[in-house]
Structures are given as C-alpha cells and as structure tokens.
Write an enzyme that holds these catalytic residues in place. Structure first.
Site, short mmCIF file in Angstrom:
data_model
loop_
_atom_site.label_atom_id
_atom_site.label_comp_id
_atom_site.label_asym_id
_atom_site.label_seq_id
_atom_site.Cartn_x
_atom_site.Cartn_y
_atom_site.Cartn_z
CB CYS A 70 -0.97 -0.03 1.19
SG CYS A 70 -2.27 1.21 1.08
CG HIS B 107 -3.01 -3.15 3.98
ND1 HIS B 107 -1.87 -2.46 4.31
CD2 HIS B 107 -3.87 -2.25 3.49
CE1 HIS B 107 -2.05 -1.18 4.03
NE2 HIS B 107 -3.25 -1.02 3.52
CD GLU C 259 0.14 -5.00 5.92
OE1 GLU C 259 0.18 -5.69 4.88
OE2 GLU C 259 -0.06 -3.77 5.91
#
Lengths: 198, 291
Positions: free
Chosen positions: A84, A174, A176
């Site tokens: 991002c 994302h 993560e």
C-alpha cells in the site's frame, strides 16, 4: 521454516509495521525495526515498507536521513517488499501527486485510487506464484501503468494491484492484516534466492 | 455494519499507528499539518482550547468547511460529532468523512445513549477514561479508541491517568482465572466476549491512541511509552508559537519515543508552547461527558 536464517528490516517510522513483524516471525525470520540511521548499521537480507501514510513515511525517511541509504541498498539489489503506502514509496511516478520517494519501481501509481474510507473493500483473488490471497484494500492505490520488465502478479477489477520488478515486490493491499502468510512466504523465497546467488 | 466493513475500519486505524492526528480549522492549517507529517487531520471549526474559552454549546462543524479540508490534503480527514447525535454522524457519513470522532469535546446531545455505531459504514473513534468505557464504546461499534485526557488544557495529567487506568485494568483481566471473567464483565458493564478477548490478548481489540492535553514532543513520548499506539494533538500545535516546527517535532518524537537524545534535539527551540490550564483551574471537565 521459510524464514530460517533470514533477517528482515522493517521500516518502522509510522504505520502497520508490527503486523509485518508478526507475519515474518511466524515464518521463522529474524526481524528488526528501522526507526533511525543507526539502525541501518545492522546487516539485513530484505526490507519491508509497510502500510501507513506515505506522506508521513516519506517525510520521516528524509528527516531521519533514511531515504538515501535505503535507496542505495534497493538499487544495489536488496530484496524489498512494499504494501500500500510502501508501494507508493517505491513507485517511479504518482499520477495524482508530484512527490517521488525511492522512485526505484518502474510503475505509475494512483494514490487513494478507490477514494476515501467508504471505498475501502475486501476481496479474495489469485496472485501469481502465491495462489488465492485474501486482500484488504484500505484507501489503497493501484498501478495505472507498469514499465517494461515488470511482472504483473495480480489484478482486481482490471486494475493492477501486485507487481514484481527484479528485487522489488509491491502490492496495493495489506497481506499483513490477514492470517494468510502466502505473500510474505513468497517474499522470503525471493530473499533466499538472492542470498543463494551471491 | 457488516463484519467485513468493521474489519476494514479497524484496519484503517492500524494504518494510522505510530502517527500523529492533528486538529485543524482551515485548509491552510491542514496543509501545514500534512507537510509536517500528520497521519490524519481532525477538521473542526474551533480547537478545544477555544471551545473552552468561548463556552456555550459546541456542535459539529460546517460540512462545507470540512469539504474544504478534504480537498486540501491526501491523508485521512476526521471530524467530530456530538455524543449521541446520530443525525450529525449521518451528515458526516454523507460527505464521506474517513473517521468520525464521537467526542466529549463538543456538547453532548444525549446524556444517556451513545450513537449505535454499528448502523454506520463509516468508522468511529471514541474517547475513554478506563477499560469499561473503552469496551462499551467498542460494543457500540467504535473501531478505534483514544484516551479522553482533558482537551484544550495542554495539561497531560488526565491522559496519563486514563492510559494507566486502562493498562491496569487490562493487566487485571489478563491475570484472572477464566471463571472470574463473567463477574468482571458484570462489573465493567460490558459484553463477556470483549472481556474474554482482553483476557486472552492482553490488549483492546482495536487500536488505542492518546489524546487530550498533549503539547510537547516529551508529552507525546510519555504517552507512547505508557503504551499509546499513536497520538492526537488538538490545541497543542496551532495554539503554539511555531506550529509547523512543533508539529514536525511531535511527529518525530512519536517515531523515536524511546530515544532521549533525539527527543532532546527535537525539543530545542520550538518557541512558545500553548499556555495551558491546570486541572484545578478549569470549569468544565469534558472527560466526564459520556460514560
């Protein structure tokens, strides 16, 4: 474990860096945070540029004298993974902004391409070399144009949301913040191959 | 709000971590804040110190003024609505605000009920003085929490008190036996599932920022060391002598909050800090609004 013996530096000036650290640790990698210049004295095999606000990270990187040394490392082949905001930091051009940060990834990105928070969305999509990946797009950018030599890894609704160019991996979403370690495992493979080649 | 939307809203707060959210009243201030490294701005007509000085009822800001700020910056724009004023929240959602702060800084519109935030797509941040308040706001749909502190005072004491209180109560839940959690939920007046989450994870299920009274880089570092995941700065910046410089110093202090040498350099020559009012000198305790 995928990450055994690999040390990754995570840019930790702002944003969701602890989420990346957790993913890498789950995969067995060593992780440390890069918050200031002295942190770069530690050797590392890969670099993560997390999600957050790219303007803030850009500002802090130059103010804390991190940008130039990190850029040199990327140019000399250090594997780097941007998510991002991290993708915006890597991009050569931002179509709706004049700022350029590292400018090492030959793509043109559109910042806040899906609009404000009400435009944020979650989906699942295939990513080359990884398979199906859950994808959270949070006020995300996408890639409008990718230069020669850039491998397109994922598209969502026709827009490019994942690319690889040599040692640089970048995605709009994302990984993560999900439970899926697939994309991070792919990055660790990239690091492993670069270590075997040197 | 469906679960997926709620997750995305919690995730936006995760992206703000390690950052500073600054109060701004004009597009020009918003640009200064972004340039100084703010990770988001809070658009409001008057900063808390002026609200406090002016007295009277304070309400949601003019949507036109908020739009002006949305157009001036690329970072997320937040805005405040009154506690319980769901019509103000609907208006803020209509102009596609990135985050709504249901805030005790404004005059409460409802002295019993908070907004049912689960009915909105747009995310909410709410203030809390302790764990019970935090978990009640989360059960109502808040996707981010901040300490209440005492806005517009430049006095950090209440934010410290609220953050310590919350940490102590979290530690207490973590140390409990599983069969004690039911009683804890009853005492805290919150759903059992949230108590169970805190017991297992040792943290709130959403991001927790410090707010209310932060005026210096040292204040910001103090709150980060006490466990805040980021900082709101209201009056502290644009009520000070050199806003751009102070803003930038606070941003860097939040990133390197554990390095006293850097904090020393950052604290040099910042010009005058906001004047500040001590807790004992104020008439209205905003933190007592909305429990």
């Amino acid at each position: 474990m995928k990450g055994a013996g690999i040390t990754v530096g995570v840019l930790a000036v702002q944003g969701a860096f602890t989420e990346h650290e957790r993913m890498l640790k789950r995969l067995g990698a060593e992780v440390f945070e890069i918050r200031q210049k002295q942190d770069l004295q530690r050797p590392f095999d890969g670099l993560i540029l997390p999600g957050g606000e790219s303007t803030v990270m850009g500002k802090l990187m130059s103010g804390l004298e991190l940008q130039e040394p990190l850029k040199e490392k990327i140019i000399s082949g250090l594997p780097v993974f941007g998510t991002c905001a991290g993708m915006i930091l890597l991009a050569e051009k931002i179509s709706n902004d004049e700022a350029v940060y590292f400018g090492t990834l030959p793509v043109t990105v559109r910042r806040n391409a899906y609009g404000r928070q009400l435009g944020s969305f979650h989906t699942e999509c295939r990513m080359a070399h990884v398979g199906r990946v859950p994808m959270s797009f949070i006020r995300a950018p996408y890639i409008e144009d990718a230069g020669p030599g850039t491998e397109i890894l994922a598209r969502v609704e026709g827009h490019i949301v994942g690319v690889r160019y040599q040692n640089q991996l970048a995605v709009s979403f994302h990984p993560e913040v999900t439970d899926d370690t697939g994309v991070h495992a792919y990055f660790l493979d990239m690091i492993r191959k670069s270590l075997n080649n040197t | 709000m469906d679960q997926e939307r709620y997750k995305l809203n919690k995730q936006l707060a995760q992206m703000l971590k390690g950052g500073v959210i600054m109060d701004v009243t004009t597009p020009e201030q918003a640009r200064i804040a972004q340039e100084a490294g703010a990770c988001a701005v809070m658009a409001l007509e008057r900063i808390p110190a002026d609200i406090r000085a002016a007295g009277g009822v304070s309400r949601m800001s003019d949507p036109g003024m908020i739009r002006g700020i949305q157009e001036a910056v690329t970072i997320p724009v937040m805005a405040k609505c009154r506690i319980g004023h769901f019509a103000e929240a609907q208006i803020l959602e209509a102009i596609e605000i990135d985050y709504i702060d249901e805030s005790e800084v404004l005059s409460p519109a409802d002295d019993v009920y908070h907004i049912d935030k689960t009915r909105f797509k747009v995310p909410f941040v709410c203030g809390a003085k302790d764990l019970g308040e935090a978990l009640r706001r989360i059960s109502e749909g808040a996707s981010m929490i901040r300490t209440k502190g005492e806005p517009g005072t430049g006095d950090i004491v209440q934010a410290v008190r609220h953050m310590r209180k919350m940490n102590q109560e979290i530690a207490r839940l973590v140390s409990m036996r599983g069969d004690e959690l039911f009683q804890a939920a009853k005492e805290l007046q919150v759903p059992y599932e949230l108590v169970q989450y805190v017991h297992e994870n040792g943290s709130l299920p959403v991001v927790n920022f410090a707010a209310g009274g932060v005026a210096t880089p040292a204040d910001a570092a103090l709150m980060m060391q006490l466990g805040a995941e980021g900082v709101f700065v209201g009056s502290g910046i644009f009520k000070s002598g050199d806003p751009a410089r102070r803003a930038e110093a606070i941003v860097k202090a939040v990133t390197n909050y554990q390095d006293p040498h850097m904090l020393a350099r950052l604290s040099e020559n910042l010009g005058e800090a906001m004047v500040g009012i001590n807790e004992q000198e104020i008439q209205v305790l905003m933190a007592e609004r909305g429990k």
